[in-house]
Design a protein around this motif. Structure first.
Motif, PDB file in Angstrom:
ATOM      1  N   THR A  93       0.821  -1.229   0.000  1.00  0.00           N
ATOM      2  CA  THR A  93       0.000   0.000   0.000  1.00  0.00           C
ATOM      3  C   THR A  93       0.846   1.266   0.000  1.00  0.00           C
ATOM      4  O   THR A  93       0.377   2.323  -0.414  1.00  0.00           O
ATOM      5  CB  THR A  93      -0.932   0.003   1.217  1.00  0.00           C
ATOM      6  N   ALA A  94       2.123   1.150   0.446  1.00  0.00           N
ATOM      7  CA  ALA A  94       3.064   2.288   0.408  1.00  0.00           C
ATOM      8  C   ALA A  94       4.462   1.737   0.305  1.00  0.00           C
ATOM      9  O   ALA A  94       4.861   0.865   1.097  1.00  0.00           O
ATOM     10  CB  ALA A  94       2.930   3.165   1.646  1.00  0.00           C
ATOM     11  N   GLY A  95       5.238   2.222  -0.692  1.00  0.00           N
ATOM     12  CA  GLY A  95       6.575   1.692  -0.908  1.00  0.00           C
ATOM     13  C   GLY A  95       7.636   2.331  -0.042  1.00  0.00           C
ATOM     14  O   GLY A  95       8.757   1.831   0.048  1.00  0.00           O
ATOM     15  N   GLY A  96       7.296   3.480   0.628  1.00  0.00           N
ATOM     16  CA  GLY A  96       8.307   4.181   1.403  1.00  0.00           C
ATOM     17  C   GLY A  96       9.300   4.869   0.484  1.00  0.00           C
ATOM     18  O   GLY A  96       9.109   4.953  -0.740  1.00  0.00           O
ATOM     19  N   ALA A  97      10.401   5.356   1.093  1.00  0.00           N
ATOM     20  CA  ALA A  97      11.423   6.055   0.310  1.00  0.00           C
ATOM     21  C   ALA A  97      12.766   5.945   1.017  1.00  0.00           C
ATOM     22  O   ALA A  97      12.855   5.722   2.229  1.00  0.00           O
ATOM     23  CB  ALA A  97      11.041   7.523   0.144  1.00  0.00           C
ATOM     24  N   GLY A  98      13.836   6.095   0.225  1.00  0.00           N
ATOM     25  CA  GLY A  98      15.181   6.141   0.776  1.00  0.00           C
ATOM     26  C   GLY A  98      15.773   4.805   1.149  1.00  0.00           C
ATOM     27  O   GLY A  98      16.823   4.755   1.807  1.00  0.00           O
ATOM     28  N   TYR A  99      15.155   3.717   0.757  1.00  0.00           N
ATOM     29  CA  TYR A  99      15.719   2.406   1.086  1.00  0.00           C
ATOM     30  C   TYR A  99      16.952   2.131   0.210  1.00  0.00           C
ATOM     31  O   TYR A  99      16.926   2.309  -1.018  1.00  0.00           O
ATOM     32  CB  TYR A  99      14.694   1.296   0.859  1.00  0.00           C
ATOM     33  N   THR A 100      18.036   1.732   0.875  1.00  0.00           N
ATOM     34  CA  THR A 100      19.254   1.330   0.152  1.00  0.00           C
ATOM     35  C   THR A 100      19.496  -0.167   0.278  1.00  0.00           C
ATOM     36  O   THR A 100      20.378  -0.715  -0.394  1.00  0.00           O
ATOM     37  CB  THR A 100      20.465   2.108   0.694  1.00  0.00           C
ATOM     38  N   SER A 101      18.745  -0.805   1.155  1.00  0.00           N
ATOM     39  CA  SER A 101      18.813  -2.267   1.303  1.00  0.00           C
ATOM     40  C   SER A 101      17.415  -2.779   1.665  1.00  0.00           C
ATOM     41  O   SER A 101      16.545  -2.010   2.075  1.00  0.00           O
ATOM     42  CB  SER A 101      19.825  -2.668   2.380  1.00  0.00           C
ATOM     43  N   PHE A 102      17.217  -4.094   1.503  1.00  0.00           N
ATOM     44  CA  PHE A 102      15.903  -4.676   1.753  1.00  0.00           C
ATOM     45  C   PHE A 102      15.594  -4.666   3.244  1.00  0.00           C
ATOM     46  O   PHE A 102      16.383  -5.202   4.053  1.00  0.00           O
ATOM     47  CB  PHE A 102      15.843  -6.122   1.266  1.00  0.00           C
ATOM     48  N   PRO A 103      14.452  -4.059   3.633  1.00  0.00           N
ATOM     49  CA  PRO A 103      14.048  -4.172   5.033  1.00  0.00           C
ATOM     50  C   PRO A 103      13.460  -5.557   5.288  1.00  0.00           C
ATOM     51  O   PRO A 103      13.008  -6.244   4.369  1.00  0.00           O
ATOM     52  CB  PRO A 103      12.977  -3.101   5.169  1.00  0.00           C
ATOM     53  N   ALA A 132      -7.093 -10.968   8.608  1.00  0.00           N
ATOM     54  CA  ALA A 132      -5.833 -10.535   8.020  1.00  0.00           C
ATOM     55  C   ALA A 132      -4.904  -9.989   9.104  1.00  0.00           C
ATOM     56  O   ALA A 132      -5.294  -9.103   9.877  1.00  0.00           O
ATOM     57  CB  ALA A 132      -6.089  -9.485   6.963  1.00  0.00           C
ATOM     58  N   PRO A 133      -3.650 -10.471   9.199  1.00  0.00           N
ATOM     59  CA  PRO A 133      -2.709  -9.990  10.215  1.00  0.00           C
ATOM     60  C   PRO A 133      -2.053  -8.665   9.787  1.00  0.00           C
ATOM     61  O   PRO A 133      -2.059  -8.302   8.609  1.00  0.00           O
ATOM     62  CB  PRO A 133      -1.685 -11.113  10.268  1.00  0.00           C
ATOM     63  N   ALA A 134      -1.475  -7.983  10.759  1.00  0.00           N
ATOM     64  CA  ALA A 134      -0.718  -6.763  10.476  1.00  0.00           C
ATOM     65  C   ALA A 134       0.629  -7.132   9.887  1.00  0.00           C
ATOM     66  O   ALA A 134       1.222  -8.160  10.233  1.00  0.00           O
ATOM     67  CB  ALA A 134      -0.536  -5.959  11.749  1.00  0.00           C
ATOM     68  N   ILE A 135       1.147  -6.240   8.994  1.00  0.00           N
ATOM     69  CA  ILE A 135       2.461  -6.434   8.391  1.00  0.00           C
ATOM     70  C   ILE A 135       3.304  -5.208   8.709  1.00  0.00           C
ATOM     71  O   ILE A 135       2.880  -4.059   8.475  1.00  0.00           O
ATOM     72  CB  ILE A 135       2.343  -6.628   6.864  1.00  0.00           C
ATOM     73  N   THR A 136       4.490  -5.411   9.230  1.00  0.00           N
ATOM     74  CA  THR A 136       5.401  -4.304   9.566  1.00  0.00           C
ATOM     75  C   THR A 136       6.742  -4.521   8.907  1.00  0.00           C
ATOM     76  O   THR A 136       7.110  -5.663   8.567  1.00  0.00           O
ATOM     77  CB  THR A 136       5.588  -4.192  11.084  1.00  0.00           C
ATOM     78  N   PHE A 137       7.468  -3.387   8.715  1.00  0.00           N
ATOM     79  CA  PHE A 137       8.788  -3.423   8.114  1.00  0.00           C
ATOM     80  C   PHE A 137       9.813  -2.968   9.146  1.00  0.00           C
ATOM     81  O   PHE A 137       9.518  -2.122  10.014  1.00  0.00           O
ATOM     82  CB  PHE A 137       8.834  -2.518   6.872  1.00  0.00           C
ATOM     83  N   SER A 138      11.021  -3.471   9.062  1.00  0.00           N
ATOM     84  CA  SER A 138      12.053  -3.173  10.067  1.00  0.00           C
ATOM     85  C   SER A 138      12.499  -1.724  10.037  1.00  0.00           C
ATOM     86  O   SER A 138      13.059  -1.219  11.010  1.00  0.00           O
ATOM     87  CB  SER A 138      13.257  -4.102   9.871  1.00  0.00           C
ATOM     88  N   SER A 139      12.265  -1.005   8.944  1.00  0.00           N
ATOM     89  CA  SER A 139      12.670   0.404   8.850  1.00  0.00           C
ATOM     90  C   SER A 139      11.849   1.073   7.767  1.00  0.00           C
ATOM     91  O   SER A 139      11.183   0.412   6.956  1.00  0.00           O
ATOM     92  CB  SER A 139      14.170   0.517   8.523  1.00  0.00           C
ATOM     93  N   GLY A 140      11.900   2.414   7.764  1.00  0.00           N
ATOM     94  CA  GLY A 140      11.248   3.173   6.719  1.00  0.00           C
ATOM     95  C   GLY A 140       9.747   3.236   6.872  1.00  0.00           C
ATOM     96  O   GLY A 140       9.170   2.759   7.853  1.00  0.00           O
ATOM     97  N   ALA A 141       9.111   3.801   5.821  1.00  0.00           N
ATOM     98  CA  ALA A 141       7.675   4.067   5.873  1.00  0.00           C
ATOM     99  C   ALA A 141       6.858   3.153   4.985  1.00  0.00           C
ATOM    100  O   ALA A 141       5.697   3.443   4.679  1.00  0.00           O
ATOM    101  CB  ALA A 141       7.423   5.523   5.477  1.00  0.00           C
ATOM    102  N   ALA A 142       7.436   2.040   4.540  1.00  0.00           N
ATOM    103  CA  ALA A 142       6.686   1.103   3.689  1.00  0.00           C
ATOM    104  C   ALA A 142       5.533   0.500   4.474  1.00  0.00           C
ATOM    105  O   ALA A 142       5.600   0.338   5.694  1.00  0.00           O
ATOM    106  CB  ALA A 142       7.599  -0.001   3.176  1.00  0.00           C
TER     107      ALA A 142
END
Length: 738
Positions: free
Chosen positions: A200-210, A252-262
Motif C-alpha cells: 500500500t506504500a513503498g516508502g522512500a530512501g531504502y538502500t537495502s531490503f528491510p 488478516a494480520p498486520a504487516i510491519t517493516f524493520s525500517s522506513g515508511a513502507a
C-alpha cells in the motif's frame, strides 16, 4: 526313312507348377500356369497338393449351433484363453471357448445392433467392442460393460474454508462390476493461510531490503507466516514474496517493516475448490454419477459429472457466448430434435459467466440437434450455446500404442495413455481427418506393423510415432499413404508378414510401408463375378503348414451359380478353395498355429484341418500350344504322376480350344475279375466291403485318349483326400496346319 511331323510322337510334360491365372484366355497361359485350381495348392516343382477339408466344430458332444444367425465373427485371447465371438442378427452375442470346447453367452438378444459390430482385444485382458449405434463396450469373459465412463465434470459451487483438498467420492456405476471412477480436487487460496500481500506504500530512501514481519495467528496451534522483500525501485519497496503462508489465520494480520515508511496488507485465503481432475474415468455408467465432497476442513463444494457415450442419437453442448452478470445458475433448456428421451444438462457459472455446460443425460433418439437456451440467472447479457448431434455410426475400434482408438464419421477418438476407458484426461483426445483424400467417412481401423491404418473407401492414412509431451498432451504423425485406393470391407483387411492386405471391388492389394501394390492381377477374371453386396472377410491361415492369406467371397460361378470360395495367396501364387458354404471367416492364433474358422451363420467350422475325408479338387491346366500354335494336334495318351497313401481315383478330361473329351477314370484301386471278366467283390468278417489298392504311394495314372485341337490340356477332378499331383503328361501327334 525319317517320320513325317504327322507320324512323329511328341510329348508334353509339365512339372513346374505356378498358380492360377484367370486374366488371359486359357490358350494364352504359360505352360506352368492353370486356368483353375480348386482345393489344390501349387506348393512347388512337382508338388501340387490337395488341401484338407473343413471340420465341423462341436459344442460338447453335438455340433455347435449359434442361437441366431451370425452377422460377424471375431477372435480374441483373454487371460490366455482363445475365444471365437459371434454377433448375431437378433442383437445377441455368443462365444466359443477353444480351451473347453464349449459355447457360452456374451450378451442377450437386443444388446447389440443387428449388424456392423466390431471386436478387438485390449492387451489380453479384455475384448473391446464398437457397436455402430449403441456405442463402446468391453468384455472380460465375465461382464459386458458399456463405456459409460466419466466424460466431463464441472464445479457448481466452490465451497469455502478448505485448508486441504477435500476427498471426492464418485457414486458406483449403474452396471454390475463396472469400474468406479475416481476424481481428485484441487483448492486455491487455502483457508486460514496468507495467499497474497499487497503493497500500500513503498516508502522512500531504502538502500537495502528491510525485513518483513507478519503478525502471528490468533490460533495457538497456528503457524506464523513469513515474507521477504524481493526488489526496490527508486528507493521504494516494489515487491514482496511469501516464503511461508502460515496457518491458523481467521483475519488478516498486520504487516510491519524493520525500517522506513513502507506499508502492506495481507489477504487470508477462503479455501475454494478450484479444479477437479479425473484420475480414473471408470466404466459402466449409463447415467450421471453423483459427486460428494468430504473432509478438507471446509464445506459447501458441489459438482456434477456427465457420462461419455458414443451412441447415435445423443447430444453434447458447447457454449458459444458466456454472457455476463449472472447472479445465479440458469437452467438449460432443450427444444426440438424429436428425442425419445430428452437430454438434461447443468450450466457451470463462474465470475458471472456461463463457462460450460455439463450434459448429465445426453438423451436418446435425437434425429436432429435441438436448440439450446438458458433460463433464469438474471444476466446482464444472456449466454448462448449450441448442441451437436452424434449422428455418425461408430465404424471401428482398435488397440494401438497402449490406447483404444474409435472411429466415428471422419473423427478418430483416442483414450488416455495406458487406458482403454479414459477419454477425458489431458493425454486423451480426437482428430478429425479434414483432407479431401478421405472421400466419405472412415471405414476401418487396423493396428499392425507399429502403425494404425485409417481406411476410407478410396484412401489410407497412417498414424505413427505416438508420444506424450511434457505437458501431458498426445502427439502423433498422420500421413496419407494412398489417395486413390482404400476399402469399405473392414473384415477383409489383415496383416500378412510385413505387409497389410486388403480387398476392394477391383482387386486385392498389399500395403508395404507407404506403397500400395495390386497383387491380384491373376484373379482379374474372377473379380467381375464376385458379389460384393454379400459379406467379405479373410485372414491368415496355415495350409499344408504354409502361411497363406485367404479371402472369403461369394463367387457367381457361371456353371453352378453363386457359391462361397476362398481366394488363397502365398509365394506370389493364387489358388481357390471351397470349404463348405461360409458366410464369414475369422483367423485364430491358437496352440502356436494360425487357423481359419468359418461360419455359415449357424454352425462353426475349422478350415483345411480334415485330411482324412473327401474334398472336391479341380486342376485345369493351360491349353498348351505344344510348340506349334498353327498345327492341329491329336492326343494319343495322357499320364498323371501322383502320390497318395490312400485309395485315389482321378477323373480326367482332355480339352481343346473348342471342346472336351469324355471323362477318363484312372485309379490306384485294384479290381479282381474272374475268368469271365466279371468283377469279384471282397468282404471281411464284418461283411464290410474290402477295397484293394496298389500300396505304393507313387503311381503313374495313364490312359489312351482321343482329342484334336491346336491347343490341348487336361482337367483333373477328384474327391479323394491327401494326394499330391507330381506331373502332367501327354503323348500327341501333329496333324495339318490351319
Amino acid at each position: 526313312m525319317a517320320a513325317s511331323p504327322e507320324q512323329k510322337k511328341n510329348y508334353q510334360v509339365v512339372k513346374s507348377f505356378k498358380g492360377m491365372n484367370t486374366r488371359p484366355n486359357r490358350t494364352a497361359l504359360n505352360d506352368d500356369e492353370f486356368s483353375w485350381l480348386e482345393n489344390v495348392q501349387p506348393i512347388g516343382y512337382g508338388n501340387l497338393k490337395a488341401v484338407g477339408a473343413s471340420t465341423q466344430i462341436n459344442n460338447g458332444a453335438s455340433a455347435l449351433s449359434w442361437a441366431s444367425t451370425a452377422t460377424a465373427v471375431y477372435s480374441c485371447n483373454i487371460k490366455n484363453v482363445d475365444y471365437i465371438v459371434a454377433f448375431e442378427s437378433d442383437g445377441r452375442a455368443e462365444y466359443y471357448n477353444l480351451s473347453t470346447l464349449t459355447k457360452g453367452t456374451l450378451a442377450a438378444a437386443g444388446t447389440f445392433s443387428t449388424s456392423g459390430v466390431r471386436l478387438r482385444q485390449w492387451k489380453n485382458e479384455r475384448a473391446i467392442i464398437s457397436d455402430p449405434k449403441k456405442g463402446y463396450y468391453t468384455w472380460d469373459t465375465i461382464d459386458l460393460i458399456s463405456i459409460g465412463s466419466i466424460g466431463s465434470v464441472g464445479i457448481t459451487a466452490t465451497g469455502s474454508g478448505y485448508t486441504t483438498p477435500p476427498t471426492v467420492t464418485v457414486s458406483a456405476p449403474n452396471e454390475a462390476n463396472g469400474v468406479q471412477a475416481t476424481i481428485v480436487a484441487s483448492i486455491s487460496n487455502a483457508a486460514s493461510t496468507i495467499t497474497n500481500i499487497t503493497i500500500t506504500a513503498g516508502g522512500a530512501g531504502y538502500t537495502s531490503f528491510p525485513s518483513v514481519t507478519i503478525a502471528a495467528p490468533s490460533n495457538p496451534y497456528g503457524v506464523q507466516a513469513e515474507a521477504v522483500v524481493t526488489s526496490l525501485t527508486g528507493g521504494a519497496v516494489s515487491s514482496i514474496q511469501i516464503t511461508n503462508p502460515g496457518y491458523g489465520y481467521n483475519t488478516a494480520p498486520a504487516i510491519t517493516f524493520s525500517s522506513g515508511a513502507a506499508a502492506a496488507t495481507a489477504v487470508v485465503g477462503s479455501g475454494l475448490v478450484s479444479a477437479l481432475s479425473v484420475t480414473n474415468a471408470g466404466s459402466g455408467y449409463t447415467s450421471a454419477p453423483t459427486l460428494t465432497f468430504t473432509g478438507g476442513g471446509g464445506s459447501g463444494a458441489t459438482a456434477v459429472a456427465g457420462p461419455l457415450t458414443f451412441k447415435v442419437g445423443t447430444i453434447g453442448v458447447i457454449v458459444t457466448d458466456s454472457g455476463t452478470g449472472y447472479t445465479s445458475t440458469p437452467s438449460v433448456v432443450f427444444t426440438g430434435g424429436s428425442p425419445t428421451v430428452a437430454a438434461v444438462a447443468t450450466a457451470i457459472v463462474f465470475g458471472g459467466q456461463v463457462t460450460g455446460v455439463i450434459v448429465t443425460n445426453p438423451g436418446t433418439g435425437y434425429s436432429s440437434a435441438p436448440s439450446v437456451s438458458f433460463s433464469g440467472g438474471t444476466p446482464t447479457t444472456a449466454a448462448t450455446a449450441k448442441a451437436f448431434l452424434t449422428s455418425d455410426d461408430l465404424s471401428d475400434v482398435a488397440s494401438f500404442q497402449g490406447r483404444t482408438w474409435l472411429s466415428q464419421g471422419r473423427t478418430v477418438y483416442y483414450s488416455a495413455a495406458n487406458t482403454y476407458n479414459d477419454f477425458i484426461s489431458v493425454s486423451a483426445g480426437n482428430v478429425q481427418i479434414t483432407d479431401d483424400t478421405l472421400h466419405s467417412n472412415i471405414s476401418a481401423l487396423v493396428s499392425a506393423n507399429n502403425f494404425l491404418y485409417i481406411f476410407g473407401d478410396d484412401s489410407i492414412n497412417v498414424f505413427s510415432d505416438v508420444r506424450v509431451t511434457t505437458t501431458g498432451t498426445t502427439l502423433f504423425t498422420n500421413t496419407n499413404v494412398s489417395a486413390s485406393t482404400g476399402t469399405t470391407y473392414a473384415d477383409g483387411i489383415f496383416p500378412y508378414f510385413r505387409s497389410l492386405l486388403f480387398i476392394n471391388d477391383y482387386g486385392i492389394f498389399a500395403l508395404i510401408g507407404a506403397t500400395v501394390s495390386k497383387i491380384s492381377d491373376a484373379l482379374d477374371g474372377i473379380f467381375p463375378l464376385i458379389d460384393f453386396t454379400l459379406p467379405i472377410s479373410g485372414g491368415q491361415v496355415l495350409v499344408n503348414n504354409i502361411l497363406c492369406a485367404a479371402f472369403n467371397v461369394y463367387y457367381q460361378d457361371p456353371d453352378v451359380g453363386t457359391r462361397t470360395v476362398q481366394l488363397v495367396f502365398f509365394d506370389k501364387k493364387w489358388f481357390v478353395t471351397s470349404q463348405s458354404t461360409l458366410k464369414y471367416v475369422v483367423p485364430v492364433s491358437t496352440n502356436k498355429k494360425l487357423y481359419l474358422y468359418g461360419t455359415d451363420g449357424t454352425n462353426l467350422r475349422s478350415l483345411y484341418t480334415d485330411t482324412a475325408n473327401s474334398v472336391s479338387t479341380m486342376v485345369q491346366s493351360a491349353l498348351w500350344p505344344m510348340q506349334d500354335t498353327i498345327r492341329t494336334k491329336q492326343a494319343l495318351k495322357f499320364g498323371i504322376e501322383a502320390t497318395s497313401n490312400v485309395t485315389a481315383t482321378l477323373n480326367v478330361t482332355v480339352d481343346s480350344e473348342i471342346n472336351t473329351s469324355p471323362t477318363y477314370v484312372v485309379t490306384n484301386i485294384v479290381y479282381w475279375t474272374n475268368n469271365l471278366g466279371n468283377t469279384v467283390g471282397w468282404t471281411n468278417a464284418s461283411l464290410a466291403t474290402v477295397t484293394w489298392w496298389n500300396g505304393a504311394p507313387y503311381r503313374l495314372y495313364k490312359s489312351d485318349a482321343q482329342q484334336y485341337g491346336k491347343y490341348l490340356g487336361l482337367t483333373i477332378t477328384s474327391s479323394d483326400p491327401s494326394f499330391t499331383l507330381n506331373t502332367m503328361e501327354m503323348e500327341y501327334e501333329q496333324r495339318v496346319r490351319f
